[in-house]
Scaffold this motif. Structure first.
Motif, PDB file in Angstrom:
ATOM      1  N   SER A   1       0.883  -1.123   0.009  1.00 43.75           N
ATOM      2  CA  SER A   1       0.032  -0.019  -0.082  1.00 43.75           C
ATOM      3  C   SER A   1       0.819   1.132  -0.224  1.00 43.75           C
ATOM      4  N   LYS A   2       2.171   1.202  -0.032  1.00 45.49           N
ATOM      5  CA  LYS A   2       2.742   2.186   0.194  1.00 45.49           C
ATOM      6  C   LYS A   2       4.073   2.413  -0.886  1.00 45.49           C
ATOM      7  N   ILE A   3       3.772   1.586  -2.026  1.00 50.43           N
ATOM      8  CA  ILE A   3       4.612   1.531  -3.285  1.00 50.43           C
ATOM      9  C   ILE A   3       3.723   1.311  -4.463  1.00 50.43           C
ATOM     10  N   ALA A   4       4.376   2.068  -5.414  1.00 46.36           N
ATOM     11  CA  ALA A   4       3.714   2.242  -6.833  1.00 46.36           C
ATOM     12  C   ALA A   4       4.777   2.351  -7.978  1.00 46.36           C
ATOM     13  N   PHE A   5       4.531   1.752  -9.123  1.00 48.30           N
ATOM     14  CA  PHE A   5       5.506   1.538 -10.305  1.00 48.30           C
ATOM     15  C   PHE A   5       4.766   2.049 -11.336  1.00 48.30           C
ATOM     16  N   LEU A   6       5.471   2.861 -12.273  1.00 48.18           N
ATOM     17  CA  LEU A   6       5.132   3.144 -13.802  1.00 48.18           C
ATOM     18  C   LEU A   6       5.986   2.536 -14.541  1.00 48.18           C
ATOM     19  N   PHE A   7       5.574   1.766 -15.530  1.00 50.54           N
ATOM     20  CA  PHE A   7       6.060   1.436 -16.663  1.00 50.54           C
ATOM     21  C   PHE A   7       5.764   1.788 -17.992  1.00 50.54           C
ATOM     22  N   GLY A   8       6.696   1.662 -18.922  1.00 49.90           N
ATOM     23  CA  GLY A   8       6.299   2.235 -20.307  1.00 49.90           C
ATOM     24  C   GLY A   8       5.974   0.907 -21.295  1.00 49.90           C
ATOM     25  N   ILE A   9       5.555   1.335 -22.207  1.00 55.10           N
ATOM     26  CA  ILE A   9       5.102   0.127 -23.247  1.00 55.10           C
ATOM     27  C   ILE A   9       6.444  -0.569 -23.726  1.00 55.10           C
ATOM     28  N   ASP A  10       7.228   0.083 -24.262  1.00 55.76           N
ATOM     29  CA  ASP A  10       8.610  -0.611 -24.987  1.00 55.76           C
ATOM     30  C   ASP A  10       9.763  -0.274 -24.263  1.00 55.76           C
ATOM     31  N   ASP A  11      10.108  -0.714 -23.275  1.00 50.45           N
ATOM     32  CA  ASP A  11      11.271  -0.370 -22.243  1.00 50.45           C
ATOM     33  C   ASP A  11      11.756  -1.572 -21.914  1.00 50.45           C
TER      34      ASP A  11
ATOM     35  N   GLU B   1       2.390   3.551 -18.828  1.00 50.91           N
ATOM     36  CA  GLU B   1       2.563   5.015 -19.797  1.00 50.91           C
ATOM     37  C   GLU B   1       2.371   4.868 -21.300  1.00 50.91           C
ATOM     38  N   ARG B   2       1.148   5.227 -21.910  1.00 46.11           N
ATOM     39  CA  ARG B   2       1.166   4.869 -23.375  1.00 46.11           C
ATOM     40  C   ARG B   2       0.924   6.154 -23.915  1.00 46.11           C
ATOM     41  N   GLU B   3       1.479   7.379 -23.497  1.00 44.18           N
ATOM     42  CA  GLU B   3       1.710   8.234 -24.286  1.00 44.18           C
ATOM     43  C   GLU B   3       2.892   8.730 -25.203  1.00 44.18           C
ATOM     44  N   GLY B   4       3.794   7.696 -25.555  1.00 45.16           N
ATOM     45  CA  GLY B   4       4.850   7.676 -26.481  1.00 45.16           C
ATOM     46  C   GLY B   4       6.058   8.190 -25.768  1.00 45.16           C
TER      47      GLY B   4
ATOM     48  N   VAL C   1      10.905  18.054 -22.552  1.00 44.41           N
ATOM     49  CA  VAL C   1      10.143  18.604 -21.877  1.00 44.41           C
ATOM     50  C   VAL C   1       8.588  17.984 -21.657  1.00 44.41           C
ATOM     51  N   ALA C   2       8.283  17.272 -22.826  1.00 45.08           N
ATOM     52  CA  ALA C   2       6.945  16.724 -22.654  1.00 45.08           C
ATOM     53  C   ALA C   2       6.881  15.361 -21.724  1.00 45.08           C
ATOM     54  N   GLY C   3       8.050  14.751 -21.848  1.00 43.51           N
ATOM     55  CA  GLY C   3       8.198  13.514 -21.014  1.00 43.51           C
ATOM     56  C   GLY C   3       8.412  14.122 -19.639  1.00 43.51           C
ATOM     57  N   SER C   4       8.978  14.895 -19.413  1.00 40.54           N
ATOM     58  CA  SER C   4       9.256  15.459 -17.944  1.00 40.54           C
ATOM     59  C   SER C   4       7.832  16.074 -17.394  1.00 40.54           C
ATOM     60  N   THR C   5       7.482  16.789 -18.101  1.00 40.27           N
ATOM     61  CA  THR C   5       5.889  17.020 -17.594  1.00 40.27           C
ATOM     62  C   THR C   5       4.719  16.179 -17.275  1.00 40.27           C
ATOM     63  N   TRP C   6       4.704  15.185 -18.157  1.00 38.26           N
ATOM     64  CA  TRP C   6       3.757  14.167 -18.086  1.00 38.26           C
ATOM     65  C   TRP C   6       4.239  13.222 -16.712  1.00 38.26           C
TER      66      TRP C   6
END
Length: 332
Positions: free
Chosen positions: A265-275, A298-301, A310-315
């Protein structure tokens, strides 16, 4: 050509056609798009954005770099641990965006690469006189390090977020295989470091032009400057390759599932589609081992090296801010 190949190996996932994902992959997960990752107002209109400040800090006799945006009266402190090559200036846009999205209510600090024990010492040294809780955010191998720090500072850390996490070796990755062989050879490491350093002796405008036209066509000014000021140095490349070597040694083991389950309940992960550093099969493995943990795709490319645009940093800043709001602020 050599510069492009090497930095693409170290910083970027392989370019490939994105395949449709099976529906089962998203079962029980929290997927995220740019539209639902916005945190809302959170006081953004009540303060002036700040620029991240760079400073050096002595931790256990070792000098490390810090990049921080300090809040006047923080309710929480976000401590960011970068991925390899550990150059915190790559993350300037991300840190400033995150601070702004959090409404200036939290301090945000990125700490350069020192050992896990020294990061714990940093927490004790820099934050021992304050009762402000810490949220750990790690990128790539920084996610692995963040979990280790969390294990050693359970009373101070209240949440841990891993971005494009490198938690385990990927035997299917050609890039990891190449880097592993390179990092094991002292002669190859010295040769690569020398070539990179030779580019650093060029006039700054010329080196920036080469980077911008080779690997940095879509990169932010921040990323290009960070590359030229830090990576084009002999000792930096030696450190990058040494860290890569130790990464492959440590990550040959299984993740510590017991700790992840206990603190799900204290951990979260963000993965990319093609990483290839944090492949979706790792996403599936975590889903199976710890089904209640917060997982997103993350599915925004954007790429593993999200901080280079900048787009990646902001997202990604929006995603982290949303997690903090949803998992911590609204649960208080």
């Amino acid at each position: 050509m050599f510069l492009r190949l090497l930095l693409l190996l170290l910083l970027h996932p392989p370019t490939a056609t994105v395949r449709p994902l099976p529906a089962s992959l998203f079962f029980g997960s929290r997927t995220c798009s740019s539209s639902n990752c916005k945190i809302g107002e959170m006081g953004r209109q009540s303060f002036l954005p700040k620029a991240a400040n760079f400073r050096l800090c002595n931790v256990s006799g070792f000098t490390t770099e810090l990049l921080e945006v300090r809040s006047e009266d923080p309710t929480l402190h976000v401590l960011f641990i970068p991925g390899n090559p550990g150059v915190i200036t790559f993350y300037k846009d991300f840190l400033e965006s995150l601070y702004e999205l959090l409404g200036g209510s939290m301090s945000v600090t990125a700490v350069g690469h020192i050992s896990q024990s020294q990061k714990v010492d940093f927490i004790r040294q820099e934050m021992q006189d304050t009762e402000v809780p810490i949220i750990l955010v790690g990128h790539s191998i920084g996610s692995y390090i963040s979990i280790k720090v969390f294990q050693k500072s359970p009373k101070k850390v209240i949440y841990c977020i891993g971005l494009y996490p490198f938690l385990k070796l990927n035997p299917d990755s050609v890039q990891q295989s190449i880097i592993k062989k390179l990092a094991r050879s002292s002669i190859a490491c010295a040769a690569v470091s020398f070539i990179m350093a030779s580019l650093g002796f060029l006039p700054s405008r010329l080196s920036e032009f080469i980077v911008a036209k080779s690997i940095g066509k879509s990169w932010s000014r921040t990323a290009i400057e960070a590359t030229c000021s830090h990576l084009l140095k002999y000792h930096t490349m030696q450190n990058v390759l040494f860290m890569a070597k130790t990464e492959f040694e440590k990550l040959s083991e299984e993740p510590e599932w017991a700790f992840l389950k206990t603190n799900r309940s204290k951990i979260a992960f963000l993965f990319g589609i093609d990483d290839h550093w944090g492949p979706l099969k790792m996403f599936e493995e975590i889903s199976g081992q710890v089904p209640e943990i917060a997982l997103s795709i993350e599915r925004e490319g954007h790429t593993h090296a999200f901080c280079c645009t900048v787009a990646g940093s902001t997202w990604v800043a929006q995603h982290v801010a949303s997690l903090i709001k949803d998992k911590i602020l609204t649960s208080d």
